[in-house]
Motif scaffolding. Sequence first.
Motif, PDB file in Angstrom:
ATOM      1  N   TYR A 186      37.355  20.855  38.359  1.00 15.25           N
ATOM      2  CA  TYR A 186      37.246  22.278  38.636  1.00 15.25           C
ATOM      3  C   TYR A 186      36.122  22.996  37.904  1.00 15.25           C
ATOM      4  O   TYR A 186      35.464  23.842  38.494  1.00 15.25           O
ATOM      5  CB  TYR A 186      38.608  22.961  38.465  1.00 15.25           C
ATOM      6  N   GLN A 190      33.213  24.898  39.997  1.00 16.92           N
ATOM      7  CA  GLN A 190      32.762  26.259  39.700  1.00 16.92           C
ATOM      8  C   GLN A 190      31.247  26.311  39.656  1.00 16.92           C
ATOM      9  O   GLN A 190      30.612  27.149  40.259  1.00 16.92           O
ATOM     10  CB  GLN A 190      33.331  26.650  38.327  1.00 16.92           C
ATOM     11  N   ILE A 213      41.918  18.856  47.828  1.00 16.60           N
ATOM     12  CA  ILE A 213      41.182  19.471  48.932  1.00 16.60           C
ATOM     13  C   ILE A 213      41.499  20.940  49.136  1.00 16.60           C
ATOM     14  O   ILE A 213      40.634  21.737  49.490  1.00 16.60           O
ATOM     15  CB  ILE A 213      41.386  18.660  50.246  1.00 16.60           C
ATOM     16  N   GLN A 214      42.753  21.323  48.864  1.00 14.85           N
ATOM     17  CA  GLN A 214      43.120  22.725  49.065  1.00 14.85           C
ATOM     18  C   GLN A 214      42.282  23.619  48.150  1.00 14.85           C
ATOM     19  O   GLN A 214      41.709  24.609  48.586  1.00 14.85           O
ATOM     20  CB  GLN A 214      44.606  22.901  48.773  1.00 14.85           C
ATOM     21  N   ASN A 215      42.224  23.259  46.889  1.00 17.18           N
ATOM     22  CA  ASN A 215      41.456  24.065  45.942  1.00 17.18           C
ATOM     23  C   ASN A 215      39.966  24.036  46.238  1.00 17.18           C
ATOM     24  O   ASN A 215      39.283  25.043  46.105  1.00 17.18           O
ATOM     25  CB  ASN A 215      41.717  23.581  44.518  1.00 17.18           C
ATOM     26  N   LEU A 217      38.502  23.669  49.151  1.00 14.52           N
ATOM     27  CA  LEU A 217      38.210  24.496  50.316  1.00 14.52           C
ATOM     28  C   LEU A 217      38.352  25.981  50.000  1.00 14.52           C
ATOM     29  O   LEU A 217      37.535  26.792  50.407  1.00 14.52           O
ATOM     30  CB  LEU A 217      39.126  24.119  51.480  1.00 14.52           C
ATOM     31  N   LEU A 218      39.403  26.348  49.278  1.00 14.86           N
ATOM     32  CA  LEU A 218      39.598  27.760  48.963  1.00 14.86           C
ATOM     33  C   LEU A 218      38.484  28.271  48.077  1.00 14.86           C
ATOM     34  O   LEU A 218      37.952  29.357  48.289  1.00 14.86           O
ATOM     35  CB  LEU A 218      40.955  27.976  48.288  1.00 14.86           C
ATOM     36  N   ALA A 219      38.122  27.496  47.055  1.00 18.23           N
ATOM     37  CA  ALA A 219      37.066  27.941  46.139  1.00 18.23           C
ATOM     38  C   ALA A 219      35.732  28.046  46.883  1.00 18.23           C
ATOM     39  O   ALA A 219      35.007  29.027  46.710  1.00 18.23           O
ATOM     40  CB  ALA A 219      36.941  26.982  44.954  1.00 18.23           C
ATOM     41  N   TYR A 221      35.249  28.596  50.026  1.00 16.52           N
ATOM     42  CA  TYR A 221      35.274  29.737  50.953  1.00 16.52           C
ATOM     43  C   TYR A 221      35.110  31.052  50.195  1.00 16.52           C
ATOM     44  O   TYR A 221      34.422  31.951  50.633  1.00 16.52           O
ATOM     45  CB  TYR A 221      36.565  29.762  51.773  1.00 16.52           C
ATOM     46  N   ARG A 222      35.728  31.144  49.036  1.00 20.19           N
ATOM     47  CA  ARG A 222      35.578  32.361  48.224  1.00 20.19           C
ATOM     48  C   ARG A 222      34.115  32.594  47.887  1.00 20.19           C
ATOM     49  O   ARG A 222      33.651  33.713  47.814  1.00 20.19           O
ATOM     50  CB  ARG A 222      36.368  32.269  46.914  1.00 20.19           C
ATOM     51  N   HIS A 223      33.399  31.506  47.612  1.00 20.96           N
ATOM     52  CA  HIS A 223      31.985  31.614  47.266  1.00 20.96           C
ATOM     53  C   HIS A 223      31.099  31.694  48.497  1.00 20.96           C
ATOM     54  O   HIS A 223      29.888  31.806  48.378  1.00 20.96           O
ATOM     55  CB  HIS A 223      31.540  30.409  46.427  1.00 20.96           C
TER      56      HIS A 223
END
Lengths: 307, 685
Positions: A186, A190, A213-215, A217-219, A221-223
């Motif tokens: 992680y 970042q 994979i969930q984290n 993809l979410l991270a 997409y946030r960026h």
Amino acid sequence: MPLRAYLLPLLFVLLAYLPRAEAAVWIVVSEGSKEYAQAAELIREQLKRDDSVGTEVLIKSVADIAQTGFSSVSLFISLGSPALQKLADATAAGRIGRTPVLASLVPRAAVEAQRQRLPVALTAIVFDQPLPRQAALLRYAFPHMHKIGVILGPDSMRQQMALEKAIVELGMQLKVYKVESEGALYPALQRVLDENDVLLAVPDAAVYNGGTIQNVLLASYRHKVPLMGFSPAYVRAGALLALYSTPTQMANQTVRVAKRLIDGVPTAAMQSPVEFVVDINSNVARSLGLRLNEDALRIQLQSREGV
Amino acid sequence: MKNQGGRRKQSLALGLILCVGTAWADTHELAEDGYLGELPVVLSVTRLAQSLADTPGAVTIIDRDMIRRSGARQVSELLRFVPGFIVSGWNGANAIANYHARLDEYGSRLQVFVDGRSVYSSLYLGDTHRGMAEVVMEDIDRIEVLRGSNSAAYGANAFLGVINIITRNSADTRGTLLSVSQGNHGISDQTLRHGWGTEDASYRITAARRTDNGYINKQAFASDYPLASDDTDLNQVSFRGDLRLSAIDELQLQLGSTRHKADDGDSTFGNAPYSAGNAASYAMARWNRQLSATESINLSATFDDERIRSTKIEDPRKLGLFPFVVPVDQGGQSQRAQIEFSHTRQYTEAMRMVWGTAWRRETAQSRGLFNTDQTYAQTQLRFFGNLEWRIAPQLLLNAGGLLEHNSKVGESFAPRLMLNYQPHPEHTFRIGATKATRTPSLFELHGSNPVINPNTGAPLICPAGFGGACPVGKHVEWHIRATGKAQPERIYSQELGWLGDFREYALTVDVRAYKEHIRGLLTPRRLPALIDEDINDYVNGKDADVQGLEYQLQWRPWAGGRWLFSQARTRVRSDTQTDLPAGTPHNSYNAAWFQDLPGEWELGLMYAHVSSMNMRWRSAQRLPAYGVTNLRVAKRFRLGATRSEVALTVQSLAGDHYEFIRPSAADPVVPVVPRRVFMTVRMEL
């Protein structure tokens, strides 16, 4: 004459009538995914249809390798890494000898892992898309994005130099973030998302798996950083696009290579897939404000490769 | 296919191997799982944000890159990037960003959200300028500004527009950040942030302080107070937690507290400098559950508390009126609680719907504003819904409505209709109409603010012997005495828009032409019974028509370069409030150029231009057009794992200048915005 005198000729006669095990092609199928079984059926059908292949084509399970008696096999086709591993075990135990092995539906890393234990006569068709093709897709899909980021784990680290070469050759910049274990993922994620325009997923179980994979993809997409994956599941999950070859496409290639091997034609030891698919998640593309066309990109890549 | 051989022996062996095999499969993933395995759907449709082409209105997005490169110290300064916004302040301690200038002096006709929490003040006029100032810049991910009324989606009070401030997810701000700015005019800011946790449960705490000495006074005429009293001392602490409770549940928690000291006072009527203190706290919890790949629900609860301590000192001794000093209490306290539920579902490929309900209760108590110790309260219940319907591949309809029931003023309905037509990937046309309302604040309904005689506790009365300046028996000053007749203001607006998205040139253009009819503007009007005195009620007495053209351009002409340009041409007409048109500049524009230079250097150049205007009705002098140039030079570098940046920012490069108002006989002492120069050092560990 005594009975013994007739025994030997009788034996020869009997032997002549015993069902002789002909030189066969064995397709060794791994368990764990129905894709293997489907691919095996496809390969068998296509090989049988071709009259030039005079031998029997048999589908075997991993368990069948456990026993001896391979002298009648002219070619092993393994589907999946468990099958390949079992064949490697058999080779180490000295039961395979010099029979050629064609490994298909395996990642390059699995082939490399078994390389030393397998006979020289090993040909492999791997899942891994050639790096120049991946770089070209990045170039065509994201003409305005120059900074490509990758996270490399223990299995994928060896690809660093080849990756750099492929990316830089097309005028883009590659930034590599190395991760030894899942815990270090992680912070690396970042940084890679902060500093790059696109995240290219390079297969590595420590980095990209069902748990992470969930984290990821979410991270990303946030960026607002697009993720390029390597399987249809990635696109369904939310990756913007993926470049991959379907088991059917690889099965077709396996058939072609198997024929060459049976005919004794020399063929490259490590082969990347020739046919491929470009898959796009249209909802994610729209949300990110990107316009991508699957067919146009695939055609662009194919013409680049002279197909 | 089985081979020849001992079947019994074989099945035993097979059985054994299957046992081992299954055990093996459980503990090891197949090497090719990544290629053949299944994955959960993570970015489901309800999680994805609308693209700009599908947005039912003109949106300006201020991203993190723009925030950093602008060198802005507070949110209002960033709103320069949005066409139609004029940025200044009534003094150095009270920054204001006005949309359509005079129509919205305190930002009370704008809805401002921070992560979905509305940040207006329940006291006084529902202004948002303080709430907006109390967000730490470093924590902001982006600001989305929707120009034009959007009550249907954001509630009544999204009268002229909506400002959505979205802070960064705490998972993205792990580590430590330290930022220090030091400069002239007392500029001294510090931000310290620490974030920790995993991707499934992350947290951050941010502590920030912003101080400066505000503007300066250039004396046109002699004054008792040569220095402007408008220092700012803002201290805040905030906490955010983002938790993934399960594969489908997310929880966001926020807590914050601000102590904001803003100095005030000028030399009119012997108004000595004083400090106003505002202490605000908030708590918010937001729970989101993905029911499926196409459906999700959201439940949130927020609580706000605000306490203002503010005592103006009127000193009539100098005028020989009274032999004592008169304190004017402007303080008070307010509280607000809200619960909101919403449901989002993608019914078919072409249809998505959001609907929800919200309950809110707010209370306010202020002796200075209401002339009583009584606590006033109002409750409102809202139902809202928005349908997104893709009628045809190129045609998208957004139809929404808000029904609000307010305990004081009854029901109001705000519908919105917008059609987006995209005949070509590069062109989107928008046409739409909306009706919105602004509910009166508690002050507009119940306000009563006489200047009190500190000796008697009763409203101060003029003594004998002062003639016309203070007629005997009349109240010295009692500006507002509301009777509760105030009704919601109404706005009907129509707009046409065009979005051009030219990928090969890296250029986007957004144009919006609009017409707004505002009816029933709440303004003070002399109470008929007290016509001899200047005591006013809030009545829906004025109307205004606003018409304009706004556009913005974003262009990345070469690598490392970014150009931004926005312009607004506005015309306000009002037969009833004749001073209103002058208060809005006809033409304002903002240009910015951000450039990456070799060696990790950065350059930012910004120019804002405002055409002539007259902000305050008292002043006869029209402020001529002015321009403000800001410059920022920065160098980024890496020391090991630390990323650092040093920047020099100059605001108002050309020197001191007047904004909003210029000095005159009526206003001899007006704020002058000085040239500000400050250095910022920022380190991320």
